[in-house]
Design an enzyme around this catalytic site. Structure first.
Site, mmCIF file in Angstrom:
data_model
loop_
_atom_site.group_PDB
_atom_site.id
_atom_site.type_symbol
_atom_site.label_atom_id
_atom_site.label_comp_id
_atom_site.label_asym_id
_atom_site.label_seq_id
_atom_site.Cartn_x
_atom_site.Cartn_y
_atom_site.Cartn_z
ATOM 1 N N SER A 14 -14.962 -67.930 -50.753
ATOM 2 C CA SER A 14 -14.181 -68.133 -49.526
ATOM 3 C C SER A 14 -14.074 -66.875 -48.675
ATOM 4 O O SER A 14 -13.654 -66.954 -47.513
ATOM 5 C CB SER A 14 -12.783 -68.631 -49.881
ATOM 6 O OG SER A 14 -12.861 -69.898 -50.497
ATOM 7 N N GLU A 66 -29.787 -3.035 -68.191
ATOM 8 C CA GLU A 66 -31.206 -3.343 -68.223
ATOM 9 C C GLU A 66 -32.118 -2.225 -67.743
ATOM 10 O O GLU A 66 -33.256 -2.121 -68.194
ATOM 11 C CB GLU A 66 -31.466 -4.605 -67.378
ATOM 12 C CG GLU A 66 -30.858 -5.878 -67.939
ATOM 13 C CD GLU A 66 -31.472 -6.259 -69.259
ATOM 14 O OE1 GLU A 66 -32.714 -6.292 -69.374
ATOM 15 O OE2 GLU A 66 -30.699 -6.506 -70.213
#
Length: 814
Positions: A515, A142
């Site tokens: 239960s 770059e």
């Protein structure tokens, strides 16, 4: 040249002047006539260079004046434009405190990342943690002169233009790394001359304010590298499933080739273009002296080897991670998890989590098979078969065809012995015995074009798969496990498949526990003068409850006469439970229950004794933990520590609890629920092979099945049911539908945990009692049972006979 002299004695007199003659060299003495008066020298304008060079003609003079004015106006305009642009430049001071949107990460107890949240998938990495090779790759690709220019590189722009023309495409960018930082962080993406000027001005400013390393740090963490990855760390993880420090030179070159056009050079979508960029970056690195020719050769030979990971937030334990996300939104705000770069640490045990997911999946599949095969889930005709298989061949990963995986297959032929299938481009066989569980459904009932689900069992040498018939369960379930000593949530599964439903049935679903709620009623009774040996008559009874006549019944629709409290809980006797609740009183019971952490108010009706209230699985498991920890109610811990992106700890959770029950009552309840597993409704859990206690739960018409059980180390609960009101099936009780899932999970979760027993508090004593009367047993008389009591509550009276009948209880209004 001669001199001219003149005289001046009056208005018309002549003057003799000594000066060069402009007319002739022959006669230097010239007398100027009086008609040509001369201005005194002190009144004549001084002759300068400007006057000497001005054109003699007026048109040329005005042309020069105009050009000068135009030049001045242009300079003034340029100055005004510069000042206007300068006033509109963003402040660069924000770059010194770079705080971009970064991903928040969720970690399990062992440090494994299990999830992440982000708008931009980015992980900030200090420059010294980024390998030099990676930095050099980006600089070479770059901005080779990055450490030499002052922010703008005119030579680089010309060079980039030349290379782009020669290549016939954009292979180099003219912007420096500094300019790219400006574009990414300070300016909008519009293309205009004004924006370019701003970019150049800001680049020059940044170079004066920040060091080169600071600029490179901003660049490598900010740059977009495609596929939702921002910065080199996120890109390394996405494309190669690696930490950035583990990248090879070839992989670094691939990443460095992306900034020009991330989508155009994506190694996933365009591998040929990515390869060309990789070669270009390696060439540039060698040209800049960053690597040797041999290093380049090795990198070129390596090529591009992707191990791309899916960009997803839920990597492991998705229901757990989603619960953490909602917690963070509530604590820090809705956008916080996606921007702040938090590090969230959880107590999740991945081994237990995997065991929980597998146990729930297998348990739901087994229940679903008991309900029967529903048939192929779709049918294809003609060309749609070929298109389906072609699409499947393109999308299937080879790992999806491994033994144990379930896939969709298309029936291509069938006879009495087997069905021939195709999965993408792979052939498979489904033998008749692989469909045995479907009972009446045989291979002959399949048609060509039927799409069915097949579980892969093996793969032959010829590549043909062998499978068994499978189907996606319709029934849902949830499992949650807590560390008994800390309240830390060690595993949580909120449903069968997260991608189909993100609803977390472990913490969000309110269901009747049936239960499984009874232990809290019995604990209240033990703190209200009852003992495990107390006798209650199991016989028909009628109550006026909320202006309705209610006649409770047992699950087996039988009556069992005089029953100890222990047997009533062991065998889940409904009538005895309701009688106990009526005896201790609803006001007392409803005021007692909140100590277990139930936040919602309880209605004043007796049916709550049978679990008609609504609770979440988390609430129920947390409440059972009270019995496992000798009366301590722990706050559940889903998140143990949160740190910000700099590592500063924002909050940390230590175990916290309240003592809500006495150790003696807690142990008595544990002892009762141990019998539920030893010889009661939860006896399938006896295969665990270590001390454990728990209770099953089944609601009316078998719509919900529960089991919550615990050892001294771990408490876990399982719920099974449909999201809508549907019956699970005949006999699909908690003992049949939920206990096997719990057992499968606990066997794997506790495989490496030493066996230990529940500690007995000093206030508990053991006494031999007569089971029929509940009194202290006489030697060698009646059925003797060793029972535990709170010290001082043990029976003192010795049973003289063991011949009490139900009539005795009726006569005494028991």
């Amino acid at each position: 040249m001669g001199n001219v002299r003149g005289t001046r004695e009056g208005p018309n007199r002549t003057r003799r002047v000594k000066r060069p003659c402009a007319l002739t060299h022959r006669n230097p003495d010239v007398t100027l006539p009086a008609a040509m008066p001369r201005t005194p020298s002190r009144f004549r304008p001084r002759e300068t260079a400007r006057h000497r060079f001005l054109p003699r003609s007026k048109p040329l003079r005005w042309l020069v004046y105009g050009a000068a004015a135009l030049l001045l106006a242009s300079a003034t305009g340029a100055l005004l434009f510069y000042r206007a642009v300068e006033r509109g430049l963003p402040a660069i001071e924000q770059l010194a405190n770079y705080q971009p949107s970064t991903a928040s990460q969720v970690f399990a107890a062992d440090g494994t990342r299990i999830g992440e949240f982000y708008f931009e998938k980015r992980y900030l990495v200090p420059l010294d943690k980024i390998p030099e090779m990676v930095r050099q790759a980006f600089i070479a690709a770059e901005d080779a002169d990055f450490y030499r220019h002052g922010g703008v590189d005119a030579g680089g722009m010309i060079r980039a233009f030349y290379h782009n023309v020669v290549a016939g495409e954009v292979v180099q960018g003219g912007s420096t790394i500094t300019q790219q930082v400006v574009k990414a962080l300070l300016l909008n993406p519009e293309r205009s001359y004004e924006r370019k000027i701003k970019e150049i001005l800001l680049a020059l400013r940044i170079e004066r304010q920040l060091s080169k390393d600071q600029i490179l740090y901003l660049y490598l963490n900010q740059i977009y590298l495609g596929s939702g990855a921002y910065g080199v760390a996120a890109a390394a993880g996405h494309y190669f499933d690696k930490d950035i420090k583990d990248l090879s030179l070839a992989e670094a070159a691939v990443l460095a080739g992306l900034p020009q056009a991330p989508s155009r050079y994506s190694p996933i979508r365009h591998p040929e273009r990515a390869r060309r960029r990789q070669l270009y970056v390696l060439e540039r690195m060698e040209g800049e002296g960053f690597i040797t020719r041999e290093q380049k050769r090795v990198a070129i030979a390596e090529g591009i080897r992707l191990n791309a990971s899916r960009s997803r937030s839920y990597l492991r334990a998705p229901h757990y991670v989603e619960h953490v996300r909602r917690f963070l939104e509530g604590r820090y705000g809705g956008r916080a998890p996606y921007q702040l770069g938090l590090e969230i640490y959880t107590p999740l045990d991945l081994g237990m989590q995997d065991a929980a997911e597998e146990a729930l999946r297998d348990g739901l599949r087994a229940l679903d098979r008991r309900r029967g095969y529903r048939g192929p889930h779709r049918h294809l005709d003609g060309e749609t078969i070929r298109k389906f298989l072609d699409d499947q061949a393109r999308t299937l990963d080879p790992a999806d065809l491994a033994p144990g995986k379930t896939v969709e297959a298309v029936v291509m032929g069938a006879n009495r012995a087997r069905a021939t299938l195709f999965v993408g481009s792979t052939a498979a066989i489904l033998p008749a015995e692989g469909m045995a569980w479907s009972k009446s459904f045989t291979p002959q009932k399949l048609r060509v074009g039927d799409v069915i689900r097949v579980r892969i069992e093996s793969k032959g040498k010829d590549g043909v798969l062998q499978g068994t018939l499978d189907q996606e369960p319709e029934v849902e379930g949830a499992l949650l496990a807590l560390d008994t000593a800390t309240g830390s949530v060690r595993a949580m599964v909120g449903g069968s498949t997260f991608h189909q439903s993100q609803f977390n049935r472990a913490v969000q679903a309110l269901r009747q526990p049936g239960s499984a709620f009874k232990p809290f009623v019995y604990a209240a009774a033990l703190d209200h003068e009852y003992t495990p040996a107390s006798i209650v008559l199991d016989a028909p009874v009628v109550y006026q409850d909320w202006n309705k006549v209610w006649k409770p019944e047992n699950y087996d629709e039988k009556w069992h006469g005089p029953t100890t409290l222990r047997d009533a809980l062991t065998f889940s006797r409904n009538v005895v439970t309701v009688k106990v609740a009526a005896d201790i009183g609803l006001p007392y019971l409803t005021s007692y229950l909140p100590r277990f952490g139930f936040a919602r108010p309880f209605a004043q009706h007796l049916s709550i004794a049978l679990g008609s209230v609504e609770v979440t699985l988390l609430e129920l498991v947390r409440a059972y933990d009270v019995f496992a920890t000798q009366g301590k109610l722990f706050d559940p811990i889903f998140v143990s520590r949160i740190a910000d992106r700099s590592g500063r700890v924002l909050e940390e959770r230590d175990p916290s609890f309240q003592q809500v029950l006495s150790p003696e009552t807690s142990y008595l309840m544990t002892s009762l629920m141990e019998d539920v597993i030893r010889r009661g409704t939860g006896r399938r859990a006896l295969a665990l092979g270590r001390p454990a206690a728990g209770k099953t739960g089944t609601t009316n018409e078998h719509m919900d099945a529960w089991f919550v059980g615990y050892t001294p180390d771990l408490v876990a609960g399982v719920w099974v049911g449909f999201d809508e009101k549907r019956i699970l099936g005949k006999k699909e009780t908690g003992g049949r539908a939920a206990v096997p899932i719990w057992l499968d999970f606990m066997q794997k979760a506790l495989a490496k945990t030493p066996v230990s027993d529940f500690p007995i508090p000093p206030g508990v004593v053991f006494v031999n009692i007569d089971k029929q009367t509940g009194l202290r047993a006489a030697p060698d008389e009646g059925e003797i049972l060793l029972e535990c009591f709170r010290r001082g509550n043990e029976p003192q009276e010795v049973a003289k006979r063991a011949t009490l009948t139900a009539d005795d209880f009726f006569r005494n209004d028991f």
